[in-house]
Scaffold this motif. Structure first.
Motif, PDB file in Angstrom:
ATOM      1  N   SER A 177       0.824  -1.207   0.000  1.00  0.00           N
ATOM      2  CA  SER A 177       0.000   0.000   0.000  1.00  0.00           C
ATOM      3  C   SER A 177       0.858   1.257   0.000  1.00  0.00           C
ATOM      4  O   SER A 177       0.569   2.223  -0.723  1.00  0.00           O
ATOM      5  CB  SER A 177      -0.926  -0.004   1.226  1.00  0.00           C
ATOM      6  OG  SER A 177      -1.720   1.154   1.266  1.00  0.00           O
ATOM      7  N   ARG A 204       0.878   4.142  -2.779  1.00  0.00           N
ATOM      8  CA  ARG A 204       0.572   5.505  -2.326  1.00  0.00           C
ATOM      9  C   ARG A 204       1.599   6.522  -2.811  1.00  0.00           C
ATOM     10  O   ARG A 204       1.276   7.694  -2.997  1.00  0.00           O
ATOM     11  CB  ARG A 204       0.497   5.542  -0.802  1.00  0.00           C
ATOM     12  CG  ARG A 204      -0.811   5.048  -0.226  1.00  0.00           C
ATOM     13  CD  ARG A 204      -1.866   6.084  -0.377  1.00  0.00           C
ATOM     14  NE  ARG A 204      -3.163   5.658   0.102  1.00  0.00           N
ATOM     15  CZ  ARG A 204      -4.293   6.152  -0.328  1.00  0.00           C
ATOM     16  NH1 ARG A 204      -4.277   7.064  -1.286  1.00  0.00           N
ATOM     17  NH2 ARG A 204      -5.434   5.753   0.140  1.00  0.00           N
ATOM     18  N   ALA A 221      -1.811   7.315  -7.661  1.00  0.00           N
ATOM     19  CA  ALA A 221      -2.651   7.009  -6.503  1.00  0.00           C
ATOM     20  C   ALA A 221      -3.737   8.056  -6.311  1.00  0.00           C
ATOM     21  O   ALA A 221      -4.807   7.750  -5.762  1.00  0.00           O
ATOM     22  CB  ALA A 221      -1.790   6.908  -5.241  1.00  0.00           C
ATOM     23  N   ASP A 272      -7.708   7.319  -5.643  1.00  0.00           N
ATOM     24  CA  ASP A 272      -8.498   7.917  -4.565  1.00  0.00           C
ATOM     25  C   ASP A 272      -9.776   8.577  -5.073  1.00  0.00           C
ATOM     26  O   ASP A 272     -10.687   8.843  -4.289  1.00  0.00           O
ATOM     27  CB  ASP A 272      -7.663   8.965  -3.816  1.00  0.00           C
ATOM     28  CG  ASP A 272      -6.597   8.325  -2.942  1.00  0.00           C
ATOM     29  OD1 ASP A 272      -6.767   7.145  -2.574  1.00  0.00           O
ATOM     30  OD2 ASP A 272      -5.607   9.001  -2.632  1.00  0.00           O
TER      31      ASP A 272
END
Length: 697
Positions: free
Chosen positions: A620, A624, A629, A633
């Motif tokens: 992760s 990120r 990313a 989101d």
């Protein structure tokens, strides 16, 4: 258990072979340097001519010693080194230092360097060098070098530099840098760089370790030593060279060091909690800040300056470099507002330069103490226009000298100008425990590096990788004895837990209808002929087929152009595309990559790497750090995609890569489509060792 290098760095006797009384000779320089540190142990000079050297009687041969020396310093040339090292071992020496570049061959044609390594290995003898500058222990005064140490003051930095020139440039240049140890491992005849790191980290007097590294000759040892330093709370700052192909070539020619993959080293440094830097300036400024023994808490740096213009420069630089400035809370701002003259703004950085009255230094004192007390401030820095030949306000200089006493947080004095003439000032502040940093960008880099190190150490990521099922691993290792195609690659990934698109292999038009009924429209049709790895380049992928007629027409086209074997897949819905990859690094094993996938590669040229295997937390964090990313989101009203599913898929991919490392050369999964409800691998190619070997042949 005593560390293997204890005999070298904590030895109490030295035999200096090759010492000389002849003025201007290397041996004379070596003898003078050995005596320069005030070593209180026994020092014996050895020279075939005997006589007297610097007031001490010289022995004709090391065998004449009446004891076994802890350290044999061999200041002689290559042709005599083999015999000299054997003689030292025969006398019972517990460690040795070699300076010579060790070029040439022995009488039987063996390269001298190889022969010396064999001798050291057989005797299990720690040997520092060759092609290096030896070592200096500032605490004991042991100088096994031909550079004198009488000007050095003990401090908290252990410097380990593969390059002898870097050893001297960094170690002998500026008194503000205070060293615990200085080591030049060179060609690592009998001790590798990981051993020096591990030993330095074990010393109570080492607060930070600065490493100039060309390669790791013991990769697993490097990992273990860096983790040991991290667990002890000792920051390790590393400037790794050989980051480009040409630089790596030069490193090989310089010390015989294979520089290795830069991406792999970067991944290892992050995994093990080391601080990676790109220059010797950043190396030493970061080490200097880390070496006070104080660790920053959460938050950001608080800066006090005597210039409004430089304050604005520092705000710009902090934003541009990602350096965390403390965000002052309402309580801190209100206290500053009440304490400062009305013309000064309660901000960070804080300009405290009011009118030059008797109150001038008191404004600085109040500003410093309030920022030091603020819970949001993790470190404290003071800037003022002061040099060796000019201190415009003694009261402000008194605040600089008192920094370490007004706070237990890391603190420092700095100048925004990198060439500020302040060696003596820096030396004075160092005696008071206050690092002096030159250059606003250098200061920002040091602060950012130290804060990131402390934050990551506090976070202490718990990231257990999944264990691979033993029977499954054995099955796929056997299967990888034959070449893999896309269908087989996807099946392998699915077996290790990576979600993959539904797919069916077909060899004729007659089998297409059944596949379509099983999968459901819309469909994707791809060639599955052996040897075609890059299907899109040959027009071998046809998307969004919505009927049996369209499917049959597409098949006729592919079969005619590329062959009858195809793969039919369920069309995956819209999502954000990632790519997973793996290569086998010769030093550190399987190295997993994640990047934007599909057409997003054209817009986001970025990649993140980590050693396999790892768990979802690290996966992760890797995703990120990609700019893509932000799309995952959700932007401009779009719903967020399932980043957690993408991280789990990447972690499971890493488990497969680690389990099959000896059987896979590389793997490419592109794209992995991340949707609102999951993540699915759409295409994959796993290159088995057998195929790679045939391609080379």
């Amino acid at each position: 258990m005593a560390h293997r290098l204890n005999a070298m760095f904590e030895g109490r006797s030295m035999a200096v072979v090759g010492a000389s009384a002849r003025p201007g000779s290397f041996g004379a320089r070596l003898a003078g340097a050995v005596l320069s540190g005030g070593f209180q142990g026994r020092i014996d000079f050895v020279n075939p001519r005997g006589g007297e050297i610097l007031g001490r009687p010289a022995l004709g041969h090391i065998s004449e010693l009446d004891h076994a020396p802890d350290i044999a310093v061999l200041g002689i040339g290559g042709p005599n080194l083999e015999r000299a090292l054997i003689d030292a071992i025969d006398k019972g020496a517990r460690s040795a230092v070699i300076f010579d570049s060790c070029h040439g061959e022995t009488a039987d044609g063996t390269p001298i360097l190889h022969r010396l390594k064999d001798i050291a290995r057989e005797a299990d003898l720690p040997v520092c060098g060759g092609s290096g500058m030896g070592f200096i222990n500032t605490r004991s005064g042991a100088v096994a070098s031909f550079y004198p140490a009488d000007h050095l003051t003990p401090g908290g930095i252990s410097l380990i530099a593969h390059s002898g020139s870097v050893f001297t440039v960094l170690g002998m240049n500026d008194p503000r840098y205070r060293f615990d140890l200085m080591v030049s491992p060179g060609q690592e005849i009998g001790a590798t760089i990981d051993e020096y790191i591990a030993y330095a980290a074990s010393r109570q007097s080492t607060r930070a370790i600065a490493v100039f590294m060309e390669t790791a000759r013991n990769p697993q040892g490097l990992i273990e030593s860096l983790k040991a330093a991290r667990d002890r709370g000792v920051p390790v700052v590393i400037c790794k060279v050989g980051r480009t192909e040409e630089s790596a070539r030069l490193a090989r020619s310089h010390t015989g060091a294979l520089a290795g993959s830069n991406a792999a080293y970067a991944a290892v440094f992050e995994e093990c909690g080391a601080i990676a830097v790109g220059s010797v300036d950043e190396l030493m400024n970061t080490a200097l800040l880390c070496a006070t023994g104080r660790i920053p808490g959460p938050g950001g740096v608080g800066l006090v300056t005597d210039s409004g213009g430089l304050r604005e420069l520092q705000v710009d630089l902090a934003a541009e470099t990602g350096t965390p400035l403390a965000e002052l809370g309402a309580t801190t701002r209100e206290a500053l507002r009440a304490a400062l003259p009305p013309e000064l703004e309660p901000s960070n950085p804080l300009d405290c330069a009011a009118d030059l009255t008797d109150e001038f230094p008191k404004v600085f004192e109040r500003g410093l103490r309030m920022l030091a007390a603020a819970p949001e401030v993790s470190m404290l820095g003071l800037e003022a226009d002061m040099r060796d030949d000019y201190v415009y306000e003694e009261g402000v200089f008194a605040q600089a000298r008192a920094l370490a006493s007004i706070t237990d947080k890391p603190c420092f004095f700095y100048s925004s100008f990198g060439q500020t003439h302040n060696r003596a000032l820096g030396d004075e502040l160092a005696r008071l425990g206050v690092p002096c940093l030159n250059g606003a960008e250098n200061m920002m880099a040091a602060v950012r590096n130290f804060q990131t190190w402390a934050d990551r150490r506090r976070a202490a990521m718990v990231d257990a990788a999944k264990d691979a099922d033993a029977d499954r691993v054995l099955h796929w290792r056997a299967r990888l004895a034959a070449p893999m195609d896309e269908h087989g690659s996807l099946a392998l990934l699915a077996d290790f837990g990576v979600p993959v698109v539904q797919s069916v292999i077909c060899h004729s038009a007659d089998t297409l209808r059944e596949a379509a009924e099983t999968l459901g429209f819309p469909l994707v049709l791809k060639t599955a002929e052996a040897g075609i790895d890059h299907k899109s380049d040959l027009g071998g992928v046809i998307l969004d087929l919505k009927s049996h007629g369209a499917l049959q027409a597409a098949y006729a086209d592919l079969a005619n152009r590329l062959g009858p074997r195809v793969i039919v897949q369920k069309m995956v819905g819209k999502g954000i595309e990632l790519a997973f990859g793996c290569v086998i690094d010769p030093d550190f094993g399987p190295l997993v990559m994640v990047s934007p996938g599909g057409t997003l590669v054209e817009h986001f040229n970025e990649r993140q790497f980590a050693r396999a295997p790892f768990g979802p937390e690290r996966a992760s964090a890797m995703i990120r750090r990609l700019k893509v990313a932000r799309l995952i989101d959700g932007v401009r009203g779009e719903a967020p995609r399932d980043l957690g599913a993408a991280a789990r898929a990447l972690a499971d991919f890493s488990t497969a890569c680690a389990a099959l490392a000896g059987h896979v050369v590389e793997a490419d999964v592109n794209p992995v489509v991340v949707t609102e409800t999951g993540a699915v691998a759409v295409d994959a190619l796993i290159v088995a060792v057998c195929k790679a070997q045939r391609d080379v042949a």
